[in-house]
Write a protein that holds these residues in place. Structure first.
Motif, PDB file in Angstrom:
ATOM      1  N   VAL A  35       6.542   5.510 -10.563  1.00 46.59           N
ATOM      2  CA  VAL A  35       6.881   6.287  -9.315  1.00 46.59           C
ATOM      3  C   VAL A  35       6.448   5.509  -7.901  1.00 46.59           C
ATOM      4  O   VAL A  35       7.431   5.729  -7.066  1.00 46.59           O
ATOM      5  N   GLY A  36       5.352   4.813  -8.110  1.00 48.62           N
ATOM      6  CA  GLY A  36       4.981   4.052  -6.784  1.00 48.62           C
ATOM      7  C   GLY A  36       6.060   3.149  -6.292  1.00 48.62           C
ATOM      8  O   GLY A  36       6.542   2.856  -5.159  1.00 48.62           O
TER       9      GLY A  36
ATOM     10  N   TYR B 261       0.778  -1.109   0.048  1.00 49.01           N
ATOM     11  CA  TYR B 261      -0.024   0.013  -0.084  1.00 49.01           C
ATOM     12  C   TYR B 261       0.983   1.174  -0.046  1.00 49.01           C
ATOM     13  O   TYR B 261       0.340   2.428  -0.385  1.00 49.01           O
ATOM     14  N   VAL B 262       2.179   1.295   0.438  1.00 48.17           N
ATOM     15  CA  VAL B 262       2.896   2.246   0.320  1.00 48.17           C
ATOM     16  C   VAL B 262       3.035   2.800  -1.256  1.00 48.17           C
ATOM     17  O   VAL B 262       2.783   3.939  -1.393  1.00 48.17           O
ATOM     18  N   ALA B 263       3.581   1.775  -2.118  1.00 45.96           N
ATOM     19  CA  ALA B 263       3.330   2.086  -3.344  1.00 45.96           C
ATOM     20  C   ALA B 263       2.340   2.436  -4.116  1.00 45.96           C
ATOM     21  O   ALA B 263       1.939   3.404  -4.900  1.00 45.96           O
ATOM     22  N   ALA B 264       1.183   1.555  -3.655  1.00 45.12           N
ATOM     23  CA  ALA B 264      -0.277   1.661  -4.212  1.00 45.12           C
ATOM     24  C   ALA B 264      -1.179   3.049  -3.969  1.00 45.12           C
ATOM     25  O   ALA B 264      -1.581   3.680  -4.692  1.00 45.12           O
ATOM     26  N   GLY B 265      -0.644   3.557  -2.736  1.00 42.64           N
ATOM     27  CA  GLY B 265      -1.006   4.680  -2.166  1.00 42.64           C
ATOM     28  C   GLY B 265      -0.652   5.955  -3.131  1.00 42.64           C
ATOM     29  O   GLY B 265      -1.254   7.023  -3.741  1.00 42.64           O
TER      30      GLY B 265
ATOM     31  N   SER C 233      14.925 -10.160  -7.656  1.00 41.81           N
ATOM     32  CA  SER C 233      15.521  -8.890  -7.273  1.00 41.81           C
ATOM     33  C   SER C 233      14.485  -7.938  -7.504  1.00 41.81           C
ATOM     34  O   SER C 233      13.314  -8.326  -7.764  1.00 41.81           O
ATOM     35  N   TRP C 234      14.821  -6.596  -6.900  1.00 40.36           N
ATOM     36  CA  TRP C 234      13.866  -5.481  -7.041  1.00 40.36           C
ATOM     37  C   TRP C 234      13.871  -4.997  -8.665  1.00 40.36           C
ATOM     38  O   TRP C 234      12.772  -4.760  -9.146  1.00 40.36           O
ATOM     39  N   GLU C 235      14.827  -5.611  -9.482  1.00 41.37           N
ATOM     40  CA  GLU C 235      14.719  -5.128 -10.835  1.00 41.37           C
ATOM     41  C   GLU C 235      13.694  -6.133 -11.570  1.00 41.37           C
ATOM     42  O   GLU C 235      12.859  -5.747 -12.385  1.00 41.37           O
ATOM     43  N   SER C 236      13.915  -7.340 -11.213  1.00 37.89           N
ATOM     44  CA  SER C 236      12.924  -8.487 -11.886  1.00 37.89           C
ATOM     45  C   SER C 236      11.491  -8.226 -11.565  1.00 37.89           C
ATOM     46  O   SER C 236      10.522  -8.413 -12.096  1.00 37.89           O
ATOM     47  N   ALA C 237      11.239  -7.785 -10.121  1.00 34.73           N
ATOM     48  CA  ALA C 237      10.037  -7.572  -9.605  1.00 34.73           C
ATOM     49  C   ALA C 237       9.395  -6.351 -10.512  1.00 34.73           C
ATOM     50  O   ALA C 237       8.196  -6.427 -10.859  1.00 34.73           O
ATOM     51  N   LEU C 238      10.167  -5.370 -10.748  1.00 31.39           N
ATOM     52  CA  LEU C 238       9.687  -4.108 -11.440  1.00 31.39           C
ATOM     53  C   LEU C 238       9.484  -4.614 -12.909  1.00 31.39           C
ATOM     54  O   LEU C 238       8.415  -4.180 -13.433  1.00 31.39           O
TER      55      LEU C 238
ATOM     56  N   TRP D  28      -1.948   7.173 -20.068  1.00 31.00           N
ATOM     57  CA  TRP D  28      -0.257   7.111 -19.906  1.00 31.00           C
ATOM     58  C   TRP D  28       0.018   7.316 -18.254  1.00 31.00           C
ATOM     59  O   TRP D  28       1.159   6.825 -17.893  1.00 31.00           O
ATOM     60  N   HIS D  29      -0.751   8.054 -17.570  1.00 27.89           N
ATOM     61  CA  HIS D  29      -0.587   8.187 -16.153  1.00 27.89           C
ATOM     62  C   HIS D  29      -0.651   6.892 -15.360  1.00 27.89           C
ATOM     63  O   HIS D  29       0.280   6.883 -14.359  1.00 27.89           O
ATOM     64  N   VAL D  30      -1.138   5.983 -15.881  1.00 30.20           N
ATOM     65  CA  VAL D  30      -1.077   4.361 -15.043  1.00 30.20           C
ATOM     66  C   VAL D  30       0.538   4.096 -15.004  1.00 30.20           C
ATOM     67  O   VAL D  30       0.860   3.419 -13.999  1.00 30.20           O
TER      68      VAL D  30
END
Length: 423
Positions: free
Chosen positions: A406-407, A204-208, A325-330, A398-400
């Protein structure tokens, strides 16, 4: 950036490296056929069902004749594969059709007509509505949250809903479910696998953060396209019978989801409890109000389209992923916009080594970047056929994608990457 792009490009190759599969330019034919199916869906948005079914038949025949399934080769392997996937397919079908009826009851309850009285008059009205969709999705399946949001928008904006706002509704519903083990199929899978609700809650940190971005830009787009109706229907009264039906369906869905996953998690993979519970509620409430059965033909078509893509994705030979890793998660977030996130989540669970909050946000919110990237998007597009254009979705929504990146970056900077072993 190059590292991320490399991971994206190598994902299907790495996933199949362990198998000697027919390939072209190093890419297994399975993935090429699926990519062509998705390309057809993106370009021929007026014939999406035909394209999806053609892709399903083609991939199935290819697997039967030239490769094999996890359950074995040939027709027997295909039947075994369907046996493994039928619960997911049945649950999705029941939820999609059932929640379409739920959305109509909510719309006819007159709550969306009265709602403008309690919302700001300008673009902030759309902003607040998207926040409501986010909250609803946190305790309810994101499909229902998206359909309820679509029904509200239809009333609030005279039926003129901007594509960018539709993308924002889908993104808000997916964001709301990403940190809750009862809010999304992927997080429920994590819960069943033994991951505690607290291990995904920090999504929820990123989702918010993502919600603030998509709600701001989506509401601005909608206000410029068709402002919110700001007059109150004096003689309008809430139809509490229909509200009761909506509440009954939601209680049956949530209670069944929680009860099965807490008390009988081993049974969840063998019967579509949640979907059946929704239809039990529908049958029990027939005497209260007439259900709008007329919506089912179009809903069934949309459901078959989604389930065709889900089955296609389930047949992809994804046996391994790049190192967690965080890269693969992204990257998985971007991949989930075109590949079904259910097999991706299952594979990540077997692999282990992920921060489950990051993974939940990535595979949950990432599918919002395309209309067919999540079941919520497919469900909402059945209400708004004009949304079935990948080009328009990317152009106006595009904002999605911006919100997703960013999140993710904010969560990484604030909390850091804390991987957990497999469950």
């Amino acid at each position: 950036m190059r590292r991320i792009l490399a991971l994206f490009c190598l994902l299907p190759v790495a996933a199949c490296a362990a198998s000697d599969l027919p390939s072209a330019a190093g890419i297994p034919i399975d993935f090429i056929l699926f990519a062509l199916t998705l390309l057809g869906v993106a370009l021929l948005h007026h014939h999406t069902l035909t394209v999806a079914l053609t892709g399903l038949v083609t991939i199935s025949l290819y697997k039967i004749l030239f490769t094999s399934f996890k359950s074995g080769p040939g027709v027997a392997g295909f039947i075994g594969h369907l046996g493994d996937e039928w619960v997911t397919i049945a649950n999705l079908f029941c939820l999609l059709t059932g929640f379409a009826l739920l959305a109509r009851h909510f719309e006819k309850s007159h709550v969306p007509v009265i709602l403008p009285k309690f919302l700001p008059a300008d673009w902030k009205g759309g902003f607040v509505m998207l926040v409501m969709v986010f909250v609803i999705s946190s305790f309810l399946d994101n499909i229902a949250a998206a359909l309820i949001g679509g029904a509200m928008a239809h009333q609030l904006f005279r039926g003129k809903v901007h594509i960018g706002f539709l993308a924002a509704i889908v993104a808000a519903s997916n964001a709301g479910g990403s940190g809750s083990v009862v809010g999304d199929t992927t997080t429920t899978m994590m819960w069943i696998a033994g991951i505690s609700p607290g291990e995904v809650f920090h999504a929820y940190v990123a989702a918010g953060v993502a919600l603030l971005i998509i709600a701001y830009f989506g509401a601005k787009q909608q206000h410029a396209y068709s402002p919110i109706i700001k007059h109150m229907h004096t003689h309008t009264r809430v139809d509490w019978g229909r509200i009761g039906i909506v509440a009954t369906m939601l209680v049956f869905a949530v209670a069944t989801n929680v009860a099965i996953n807490i008390n009988f998690p081993e049974l969840a993979e063998h019967f579509p409890f949640i979907g059946v519970a929704v239809w039990v509620a529908i049958i029990l409430t027939i005497p209260v109000r007439r259900h709008d059965w007329e919506v089912l033909p179009d809903t069934v078509k949309g459901s078959i389209f989604l389930l065709s893509l889900v089955l296609c994705a389930s047949m992809m030979p994804v046996e391994q992923l790049p190192k967690a890793s965080w890269e693969s998660a992204l990257v998985l977030g971007f991949v989930s916009a075109v590949f079904d996130n259910i097999p991706l989540t299952a594979l990540a669970l077997r692999q282990g080594g992920y921060d489950w909050g990051f993974l939940a946000y990535a595979v949950g919110f990432g599918g919002s970047m395309l209309w067919f990237g999540s079941s919520a998007g497919v469900a909402l597009s059945s209400m708004y056929p004009e949304a079935k254009s990948a080009v328009r979705w990317l152009r106006h929504g595009w904002h999605v994608a911006l919100a997703y990146v960013v999140g993710f970056a904010v969560m990484l900077a604030v909390l850091g990457w804390h991987p957990h072993p497999g469950h």
